[in-house]
Motif scaffolding. Structure first.
Motif, PDB file in Angstrom:
ATOM      1  N   ARG A  60      15.048   2.666   2.347  1.00 29.08           N
ATOM      2  CA  ARG A  60      14.802   3.961   2.973  1.00 29.08           C
ATOM      3  C   ARG A  60      13.501   3.925   3.759  1.00 29.08           C
ATOM      4  NH1 ARG A  60      19.225   3.977   1.659  1.00 29.08           N
ATOM      5  NH2 ARG A  60      20.426   5.447   0.386  1.00 29.08           N
ATOM      6  N   VAL A  61      13.518   4.601   4.921  1.00 32.98           N
ATOM      7  CA  VAL A  61      12.315   4.800   5.720  1.00 32.98           C
ATOM      8  C   VAL A  61      12.181   6.277   6.030  1.00 32.98           C
ATOM      9  CG1 VAL A  61      12.308   2.503   6.770  1.00 32.98           C
ATOM     10  CG2 VAL A  61      13.591   4.351   7.869  1.00 32.98           C
ATOM     11  N   GLY A  62      11.016   6.686   6.507  1.00 34.85           N
ATOM     12  CA  GLY A  62      10.780   8.081   6.834  1.00 34.85           C
ATOM     13  C   GLY A  62      11.189   8.419   8.247  1.00 34.85           C
ATOM     14  N   SER A  63      11.095   9.685   8.560  1.00 37.36           N
ATOM     15  CA  SER A  63      11.403  10.155   9.919  1.00 37.36           C
ATOM     16  C   SER A  63      10.108  10.215  10.719  1.00 37.36           C
ATOM     17  CB  SER A  63      12.073  11.529   9.858  1.00 37.36           C
ATOM     18  OG  SER A  63      11.263  12.441   9.119  1.00 37.36           O
ATOM     19  N   ASP A  64       9.522   9.049  10.962  1.00 35.94           N
ATOM     20  CA  ASP A  64       8.230   8.982  11.636  1.00 35.94           C
ATOM     21  C   ASP A  64       8.152   7.722  12.484  1.00 35.94           C
ATOM     22  OD1 ASP A  64       7.963   7.023   9.692  1.00 35.94           O
ATOM     23  OD2 ASP A  64       6.631   8.207   8.434  1.00 35.94           O
ATOM     24  N   ALA A  65       7.103   7.620  13.273  1.00 36.90           N
ATOM     25  CA  ALA A  65       6.932   6.467  14.162  1.00 36.90           C
ATOM     26  C   ALA A  65       6.727   5.176  13.386  1.00 36.90           C
ATOM     27  CB  ALA A  65       5.746   6.714  15.096  1.00 36.90           C
ATOM     28  N   GLU A  66       6.171   5.277  12.181  1.00 32.88           N
ATOM     29  CA  GLU A  66       5.915   4.088  11.382  1.00 32.88           C
ATOM     30  C   GLU A  66       7.204   3.352  11.022  1.00 32.88           C
ATOM     31  OE1 GLU A  66       4.353   6.923  11.020  1.00 32.88           O
ATOM     32  OE2 GLU A  66       2.275   6.321  11.401  1.00 32.88           O
ATOM     33  N   VAL A 109      -0.248   0.819  -2.681  1.00 34.23           N
ATOM     34  CA  VAL A 109       0.973   1.239  -1.996  1.00 34.23           C
ATOM     35  C   VAL A 109       1.215   2.731  -2.166  1.00 34.23           C
ATOM     36  CG1 VAL A 109       3.492   0.953  -1.858  1.00 34.23           C
ATOM     37  CG2 VAL A 109       2.019  -1.031  -2.313  1.00 34.23           C
ATOM     38  N   ALA A 110       1.512   3.406  -1.055  1.00 33.29           N
ATOM     39  CA  ALA A 110       2.007   4.782  -1.068  1.00 33.29           C
ATOM     40  C   ALA A 110       3.494   4.696  -0.711  1.00 33.29           C
ATOM     41  CB  ALA A 110       1.255   5.638  -0.054  1.00 33.29           C
ATOM     42  N   PRO A 111       4.409   4.779  -1.684  1.00 35.98           N
ATOM     43  CA  PRO A 111       5.811   4.407  -1.461  1.00 35.98           C
ATOM     44  C   PRO A 111       6.594   5.307  -0.533  1.00 35.98           C
ATOM     45  CG  PRO A 111       5.502   5.283  -3.677  1.00 35.98           C
ATOM     46  CD  PRO A 111       4.134   5.110  -3.092  1.00 35.98           C
ATOM     47  N   GLY A 112       6.229   6.564  -0.427  1.00 35.36           N
ATOM     48  CA  GLY A 112       6.905   7.453   0.518  1.00 35.36           C
ATOM     49  C   GLY A 112       8.411   7.454   0.363  1.00 35.36           C
ATOM     50  N   ALA A 113       9.122   7.182   1.469  1.00 38.49           N
ATOM     51  CA  ALA A 113      10.584   7.258   1.488  1.00 38.49           C
ATOM     52  C   ALA A 113      11.256   6.266   0.549  1.00 38.49           C
ATOM     53  CB  ALA A 113      11.085   7.032   2.912  1.00 38.49           C
ATOM     54  N   ASN A 114      10.562   5.203   0.162  1.00 40.36           N
ATOM     55  CA  ASN A 114      11.164   4.237  -0.760  1.00 40.36           C
ATOM     56  C   ASN A 114      11.644   4.891  -2.053  1.00 40.36           C
ATOM     57  OD1 ASN A 114      10.777   1.646   0.669  1.00 40.36           O
ATOM     58  ND2 ASN A 114       8.610   2.146   0.478  1.00 40.36           N
ATOM     59  N   LEU A 115      10.974   5.958  -2.465  1.00 40.39           N
ATOM     60  CA  LEU A 115      11.352   6.639  -3.708  1.00 40.39           C
ATOM     61  C   LEU A 115      12.671   7.386  -3.581  1.00 40.39           C
ATOM     62  CD1 LEU A 115       7.884   8.069  -4.803  1.00 40.39           C
ATOM     63  CD2 LEU A 115       9.021   5.980  -5.593  1.00 40.39           C
TER      64      LEU A 115
END
Length: 284
Positions: A60-66, A109-115
């Motif tokens: 999973r990834v976020g809805s962002d430029a990263e 690590v800040a897992p963000g969308a990985n969770l």
């Protein structure tokens, strides 16, 4: 060509390369800042691809430029990203990495969308091998390994509680020295292979507590060790699926891990198969 699916994390690595790592409460002010694609699952997927496998990644990834930056090298190298889902209103995972001139690193690590990788949403393809990364949500990794019909590998990338299903069903468990010490005798009770890595000192392969093989790591000038463990895991999984004998498979994996330390960044440093084989020949 062997086929591999990886279930794991996808991150953007923000790397500060400095002369030394800071001690607690201290500052280091000579760092050079760079951004690289990273994340254990993404690293393993790209490593397996560069070593010659047909690879797909589930994460999973976020809805962002990263997200675009985090997936750039995977796309460029032909990793199948159909199993990577963008999560709305969520940040892509980020790893803050400090790297010393010696190659040693510290990672937060800040897992963000990985969770948001959920077990019920996984549709694992029919391939030769599955690699599950323990930094991904444990229930997702457990379900993938339990239901997969093929060779399964799990990396216990942090010393923490692990679902017994994972240990029971894994054909290969990969740990470093500190993780091996934390899990202790429980690893010897598993039916699968256990690979214990020792950085520049090489690695050993066990089953039921009995050593089956040991391999040294080729002598190289380490620039950045980030991603070396992920490369070792991908290489060992691929070598075993290809039918290489234990000693040869372990030597191949150690050479791949060593090769990954010779350039900066996790994914930019991942070696091709030709690079690994040249390093092996030079070590003979």
């Amino acid at each position: 060509m062997a086929s591999v699916v990886v279930v794991g994390s996808i991150n953007l690595d923000i790397v500060a390369s400095a002369s030394r790592l800071p001690t607690p409460g201290a500052k280091v002010t000579d760092a050079l800042l760079t951004h690289h694609p990273g994340g254990g699952g993404a690293n393993q997927a790209l490593a397996a691809r560069r070593l010659g496998a047909d690879v797909s990644l589930m994460g999973r990834v976020g809805s962002d430029a990263e997200a675009d930056t985090a997936l750039a090298l995977l796309r460029e190298n032909g990793v199948d990203l159909a199993g990577v889902v963008e999560v709305p209103d969520t940040a892509t995972g980020v790893a803050l990495i400090a790297v010393a001139a010696s190659g040693e690193n510290q990672i937060v690590v800040a897992p963000g969308a990985n969770l948001r990788l959920m077990s019920e949403s996984l549709q694992v393809p029919a391939v030769d091998a599955l690699i599950g990364e323990h930094l991904a949500p444990r229930d997702a990794v457990a379900r993938a390994i339990e239901t997969f019909d093929g060779f399964t590998c799990v990396t216990l990338a942090t010393a923490s509680e692990v679902d017994e299903v994972v240990l029971r069903h894994a054909d290969l468990i990969v740990v470093n020295e500190s993780e091996a010490a934390w899990y202790g005798d429980s690893l010897a009770l598993q039916k699968g292979l256990v690979a214990k890595t020792s950085g520049a000192s090489g690695a050993a392969l066990y089953r039921g507590g009995e050593q089956l093989a040991r391999a040294a790591s080729p002598a190289v000038k380490a620039v950045d060790t980030t991603g070396a463990g992920d490369t070792f895991t991908a290489a060992l999984t691929l070598a075993l699926v290809e039918g290489q004998p234990y000693a040869e498979a372990l030597s191949f994996a150690c050479a791949a891990g060593a090769a990954a330390t010779q350039r900066n960044g996790a994914q930019p440093s991942l070696p091709t198969r030709d690079e690994v084989e040249r390093l092996l020949k030079g070590n003979d």
